[in-house]
Design an enzyme around this catalytic site. Structure first.
Site, mmCIF file in Angstrom:
data_model
loop_
_atom_site.group_PDB
_atom_site.id
_atom_site.type_symbol
_atom_site.label_atom_id
_atom_site.label_comp_id
_atom_site.label_asym_id
_atom_site.label_seq_id
_atom_site.Cartn_x
_atom_site.Cartn_y
_atom_site.Cartn_z
ATOM 1 N N THR A 145 -10.006 -16.370 -31.373
ATOM 2 C CA THR A 145 -10.945 -17.324 -31.966
ATOM 3 C C THR A 145 -10.529 -17.765 -33.359
ATOM 4 O OG1 THR A 145 -12.772 -16.404 -30.714
ATOM 5 C CG2 THR A 145 -13.361 -17.600 -32.692
ATOM 6 N N ASP A 180 -5.781 -16.638 -25.773
ATOM 7 C CA ASP A 180 -7.071 -15.958 -25.817
ATOM 8 C C ASP A 180 -6.749 -14.501 -25.462
ATOM 9 O OD1 ASP A 180 -10.322 -16.815 -25.041
ATOM 10 O OD2 ASP A 180 -9.579 -14.807 -24.612
ATOM 11 N N SER A 181 -7.326 -13.559 -26.166
ATOM 12 C CA SER A 181 -6.900 -12.172 -25.944
ATOM 13 C C SER A 181 -7.319 -11.624 -24.585
ATOM 14 C CB SER A 181 -7.367 -11.259 -27.073
ATOM 15 O OG SER A 181 -8.717 -10.901 -26.929
ATOM 16 N N THR A 186 -10.709 -10.993 -30.448
ATOM 17 C CA THR A 186 -11.466 -9.745 -30.559
ATOM 18 C C THR A 186 -11.647 -9.036 -29.211
ATOM 19 O OG1 THR A 186 -13.546 -10.971 -30.350
ATOM 20 C CG2 THR A 186 -12.781 -10.492 -32.574
ATOM 21 N N ASP A 187 -11.608 -9.811 -28.111
ATOM 22 C CA ASP A 187 -11.966 -9.221 -26.819
ATOM 23 C C ASP A 187 -11.126 -7.992 -26.451
ATOM 24 O OD1 ASP A 187 -13.952 -11.071 -26.543
ATOM 25 O OD2 ASP A 187 -12.858 -12.380 -25.182
ATOM 26 N N THR A 194 -16.285 10.120 -21.541
ATOM 27 C CA THR A 194 -17.726 9.885 -21.390
ATOM 28 C C THR A 194 -18.094 8.395 -21.431
ATOM 29 O OG1 THR A 194 -19.918 10.277 -22.310
ATOM 30 C CG2 THR A 194 -18.115 10.266 -23.886
ATOM 31 N N GLN A 195 -19.116 8.044 -20.678
ATOM 32 C CA GLN A 195 -19.641 6.670 -20.725
ATOM 33 C C GLN A 195 -20.483 6.446 -21.986
ATOM 34 O OE1 GLN A 195 -21.919 6.163 -17.122
ATOM 35 N NE2 GLN A 195 -20.150 6.449 -15.804
ATOM 36 N N CYS A 196 -20.844 7.540 -22.664
ATOM 37 C CA CYS A 196 -21.667 7.395 -23.875
ATOM 38 C C CYS A 196 -20.885 6.673 -24.963
ATOM 39 C CB CYS A 196 -22.084 8.750 -24.416
ATOM 40 S SG CYS A 196 -23.325 9.527 -23.415
HETATM 41 N N1 ASP Z 1 -12.057 -14.796 -26.381
HETATM 42 C C1 ASP Z 1 -11.638 -14.597 -27.739
HETATM 43 C C2 ASP Z 1 -10.394 -13.725 -27.717
HETATM 44 O O1 ASP Z 1 -10.490 -12.544 -27.571
HETATM 45 C C3 ASP Z 1 -12.718 -13.964 -28.534
HETATM 46 C C4 ASP Z 1 -12.403 -13.746 -29.997
HETATM 47 O O2 ASP Z 1 -11.304 -13.874 -30.485
HETATM 48 O O3 ASP Z 1 -13.345 -13.399 -30.729
HETATM 49 O O4 ASP Z 1 -9.311 -14.244 -27.845
#
Ligand code: ASP
Length: 344
Positions: free
Chosen positions: A13, A57-58, A89-90, A276-278
């Site tokens: 992003t 895009d990640s 971020t993904d 763990t899923q926690c």
């Molecule tokens: N879909 C975007 C990515 O991971 C989301 C982001 O960067 O915040 O490339």
């Protein structure tokens, strides 16, 4: 001396722009990104860059991309004081974890950042994240050595250990968290480092391993999981290791069909890693009968490791061609500060 920083722009992003027709965000090139952050020049650093062509895009990030990033860093390691990886971020926490295992004995910072809003937007968090990441990549301690000597994620108010991080919000600026490890630095008016939390490595050559073996998968335990489904998943062709995502302190059903299926898989040589899923806390195999039964099948405790670190640690270890027992042994010890081992 002017700090020398290499920026590796992968996409995400932070560098995206809106498609004029569909209004969807799509990755754009590095020059667009830098044009929107003229303040970078005020840092008076020597900055070079490498960029993915095309930026992605990640969600499209793959182990081959991790190898590409790791190779770029290793090739340029001696020429720069620090590295900033701009990333979506993904899957940022997966990349951070993979790089932590591929590039060991780091004595320089690898700071990964991105943003929730594109850099061209008025309220973007990208400008601040990029500038702070560069400052951290250039920061030196009182001993003259880099303040950060590991892979870390910088996002909004915190610096987190990369292999301890998880994306926790699709909406908030503070999008990352390390649920089982303290922050490495808090970003406010200044940057306050937590000296006790930061890794300290001896100066010396990097320990580099680019191999990644993708013969791994995960199984989530849930009430209603059937024996047929479980056995089908455990029989997936070509799989060497499975992250088994269990309840609470590492608990799973005690039904004989469940325990038998898991035991059969372990006997066949499959490595099962209990995570763990926690969101917070660790696997404590002996706390409950259900966890104890599972541990007796041969499943390995992942302690407080994140899912992202567990899956990438397996990819890393299987690629080393160590044989079953040595992979199993190394899963139980921290390799890059990714987990805290306790005897319970
Ligand atoms: N879909 C975007 C990515 O991971 C989301 C982001 O960067 O915040 O490339």
């Amino acid at each position: 001396m002017q700090p020398r920083i290499l920026i590796i722009y992968t996409g995400g992003t932070i560098g995206m722009i809106e498609d004029p027709v569909t209004k969807a965000l799509k990755p754009f090139d590095f020059s667009h990104l830098m044009e929107n952050v003229p303040k970078v020049k005020m840092l008076d650093y020597h900055i070079d860059n490498l960029q993915f062509d095309p930026p992605i895009d990640s969600s499209d990030m793959s182990p081959e991309h991790w190898q590409h990033i790791a190779r770029s860093i290793a090739r340029n390691y001696d020429r720069y004081d620090g590295f900033v990886v701009l990333h979506g971020t993904d899957t940022m926490a997966y990349t951070a974890s993979a790089l932590s295992f591929m590039l060991r004995r780091l004595s320089k910072p690898i700071i990964i950042t991105g943003s929730q809003l594109p850099i061209g937007e008025v309220r973007t968090d990208g400008e601040e994240n990029l500038i702070t990441a560069l400052q951290i990549a250039a920061a030196k301690g009182a001993d003259g050595r880099p303040m950060v000597q590991e892979v870390a994620i910088l996002f909004e108010n915190y610096l987190w250990r990369g292999c301890r991080s998880t994306k926790r919000s699709a909406d908030h600026f503070n999008a990352f968290k390390s649920n089982n490890y303290p922050y490495l630095a808090k970003i406010g008016l200044g940057i306050t480092y937590d000296q006790d939390a930061l890794a300290r490595n001896a100066e010396g050559p990097l320990d580099v391993n680019f191999g990644l073996d993708t013969s791994v998968m995960c199984i989530d335990v849930f009430p209603g999981l059937t024996e047929a489904t479980l056995r089908y998943l455990l029989d997936t062709p070509g799989i060497k290791g499975i992250v088994l995502r269990t309840y609470g302190a590492g608990n799973a059903p005690t039904a004989p069909w469940f325990i038998d299926a898991i035991r059969d898989a372990c006997r066949r040589g499959l490595i099962l890693f209990n995570v763990t899923q926690c969101v917070n806390g660790a696997v404590h195999s002996t706390r409950y009968v259900s966890g104890d039964l599972l541990a007796a099948t041969g499943v390995i405790s992942g302690h407080d490791i994140t899912f992202e670190a567990a899956i990438t640690k397996m990819m890393h270890l299987f690629a080393l061609d160590l044989g079953h027992d040595e992979v199993a042994r190394r899963l139980t010890v921290p390799l890059a500060g990714e987990m805290t081992v306790c005897d319970c």
